[in-house]
Design an enzyme around this catalytic site. Sequence first.
Site, short mmCIF file in Angstrom:
data_model
loop_
_atom_site.label_atom_id
_atom_site.label_comp_id
_atom_site.label_asym_id
_atom_site.label_seq_id
_atom_site.Cartn_x
_atom_site.Cartn_y
_atom_site.Cartn_z
N SER A 16 0.85 -1.20 0.00
CA SER A 16 0.00 0.00 0.00
C SER A 16 0.88 1.24 0.00
O SER A 16 2.07 1.18 0.37
CB SER A 16 -0.85 -0.05 1.28
N ILE A 18 3.17 4.33 0.27
CA ILE A 18 4.58 4.63 -0.01
C ILE A 18 5.36 3.35 -0.32
O ILE A 18 6.18 3.31 -1.25
CB ILE A 18 5.19 5.36 1.21
N GLY A 19 5.09 2.29 0.43
CA GLY A 19 5.83 1.04 0.23
C GLY A 19 5.57 0.43 -1.13
O GLY A 19 6.50 0.01 -1.83
N SER A 137 9.20 10.38 10.00
CA SER A 137 8.03 11.23 9.75
C SER A 137 8.33 12.63 10.27
O SER A 137 8.99 12.78 11.31
CB SER A 137 6.79 10.69 10.47
N TYR A 150 2.69 8.18 18.08
CA TYR A 150 3.26 7.99 16.73
C TYR A 150 4.50 8.84 16.55
O TYR A 150 5.54 8.36 16.08
CB TYR A 150 2.20 8.35 15.70
N1 LIG Z 1 1.38 8.87 4.46
C1 LIG Z 1 1.98 9.79 5.19
O1 LIG Z 1 1.54 10.95 5.22
C2 LIG Z 1 3.24 9.46 5.97
C3 LIG Z 1 3.99 10.53 6.49
C4 LIG Z 1 5.14 10.26 7.22
C5 LIG Z 1 5.53 8.96 7.42
N2 LIG Z 1 4.79 7.92 6.90
C6 LIG Z 1 5.27 6.55 7.16
O2 LIG Z 1 5.45 5.88 5.93
C7 LIG Z 1 5.21 4.48 6.10
C8 LIG Z 1 4.14 4.03 5.10
O3 LIG Z 1 2.96 4.75 5.33
P1 LIG Z 1 1.75 4.83 4.29
O4 LIG Z 1 1.13 6.16 4.48
O5 LIG Z 1 2.18 4.39 2.96
O6 LIG Z 1 0.75 3.76 4.98
P2 LIG Z 1 -0.28 2.69 4.43
O7 LIG Z 1 -0.86 3.09 3.12
O8 LIG Z 1 -1.21 2.44 5.58
O9 LIG Z 1 0.64 1.42 4.24
C9 LIG Z 1 1.22 0.83 5.37
C10 LIG Z 1 1.90 -0.45 4.97
O10 LIG Z 1 2.48 -1.04 6.14
C11 LIG Z 1 1.99 -2.35 6.28
N3 LIG Z 1 1.90 -2.67 7.69
C12 LIG Z 1 1.30 -1.98 8.69
N4 LIG Z 1 1.46 -2.60 9.86
C13 LIG Z 1 2.19 -3.70 9.60
C14 LIG Z 1 2.69 -4.76 10.40
N5 LIG Z 1 2.46 -4.82 11.72
N6 LIG Z 1 3.41 -5.74 9.81
C15 LIG Z 1 3.65 -5.71 8.48
N7 LIG Z 1 3.21 -4.73 7.67
C16 LIG Z 1 2.48 -3.76 8.23
C17 LIG Z 1 0.66 -2.38 5.57
O11 LIG Z 1 0.38 -3.68 5.14
P3 LIG Z 1 -1.05 -4.44 5.32
O12 LIG Z 1 -2.06 -3.40 5.71
O13 LIG Z 1 -1.29 -5.06 3.98
O14 LIG Z 1 -0.79 -5.42 6.38
C18 LIG Z 1 0.95 -1.46 4.39
O15 LIG Z 1 1.64 -2.18 3.38
C19 LIG Z 1 4.79 4.30 7.57
O16 LIG Z 1 5.92 3.95 8.34
C20 LIG Z 1 4.31 5.69 7.96
O17 LIG Z 1 4.40 5.91 9.34
C21 LIG Z 1 3.66 8.14 6.19
#
Ligand SMILES: NC(=O)c1ccc[n+]([C@@H]2O[C@H](COP(=O)([O-])OP(=O)(O)OC[C@H]3O[C@@H](n4cnc5c(N)ncnc54)[C@H](OP(=O)(O)O)[C@@H]3O)[C@@H](O)[C@H]2O)c1
Length: 248
Positions: A16, A18-19, A137, A150
């Site tokens: 999902s 960023i990943g 973050s 967080y």
């Molecule tokens: N979006 C933002 O604004 C933002 C800003 C700063 C930092 N970040 C950081 O960037 C990273 C990605 O965020 P995103 O916004 O792309 O989030 P996202 O769309 O919710 O994606 C999160 C990903 O992490 C996986 N995940 C969550 N908990 C997990 C666990 N316990 N074990 C294994 N996989 C797990 C989810 O996989 P499943 O749901 O398929 O299990 C999903 O692939 C995070 O570390 C977040 O804190 C995001």
Amino acid sequence: MAQFSGKTVLVTGGTSGIGLATAQRFAAEGAHVVVTGRTQGRVDAAVAAIGDGATGVAADVTDSAALDRLAGVIGAHARGLDVIFANAGGGEFATLEDETPEHLSDTFNRNVGGTVFTVQKMLPLLNEGASIILAGSTAATRGVPAFGAYAASKAAIRSLSRTWAAELVGRRIRVNTVVPGPVETPGLKGLAPSGQEQDLLDGEAATVPMGRIGRPDEIASAVLFLASDQSSFMTGSEIYVDGGSGQV
Ligand SMILES: NC(=O)c1ccc[n+]([C@@H]2O[C@H](COP(=O)([O-])OP(=O)(O)OC[C@H]3O[C@@H](n4cnc5c(N)ncnc54)[C@H](OP(=O)(O)O)[C@@H]3O)[C@@H](O)[C@H]2O)c1
């Protein structure tokens, strides 16, 4: 030749946001990409979206046995591991008044423990010259109401990257942190009550000097830079990709 041809890259949380965007970019640059998420269905969908050169493993980063299985799958390819993007994570809002022991420990288990033990279990597989990128973050250095657990977990990530950079420099392994500002992902939208996702995105955009939130592929660009020899003199460092929100 593609930039990551012949390289093996692990992206945790690659189902999902960023990943997934980052895994797609690595695959487009010739890497063999291993993506993880918590459920097989979402992992399979990500592998299909990434296409050739992707392997999926369902592995919750808070589950030690699952991380052992993940290391076994990567080890079976016998090419070692060249890049880890320890991206799996997330958070929910809770004010100080509403904080609970369960929420605090869940947040730290996922974001801090998940990162620590992912990297620890992969250490034997890392090739000399490998690159580890952690997901920070801007919340870590801002005072965002109701985001205390967080934000503190992401401050810990930044700190760990400095320590690990010092510990691993002898193996020529670099460790850096990518620090996203608000990025449009399912994870960010999931913070809003149902039906109020756009209000949340608009509110976040208003806090960014560039007047918009980021796209996942803009974070991916910084991750690929940190993974590549283009950043060969960087370790223990961080790159903010935040439209200026933590800077201006
Ligand atoms: N979006 C933002 O604004 C933002 C800003 C700063 C930092 N970040 C950081 O960037 C990273 C990605 O965020 P995103 O916004 O792309 O989030 P996202 O769309 O919710 O994606 C999160 C990903 O992490 C996986 N995940 C969550 N908990 C997990 C666990 N316990 N074990 C294994 N996989 C797990 C989810 O996989 P499943 O749901 O398929 O299990 C999903 O692939 C995070 O570390 C977040 O804190 C995001």
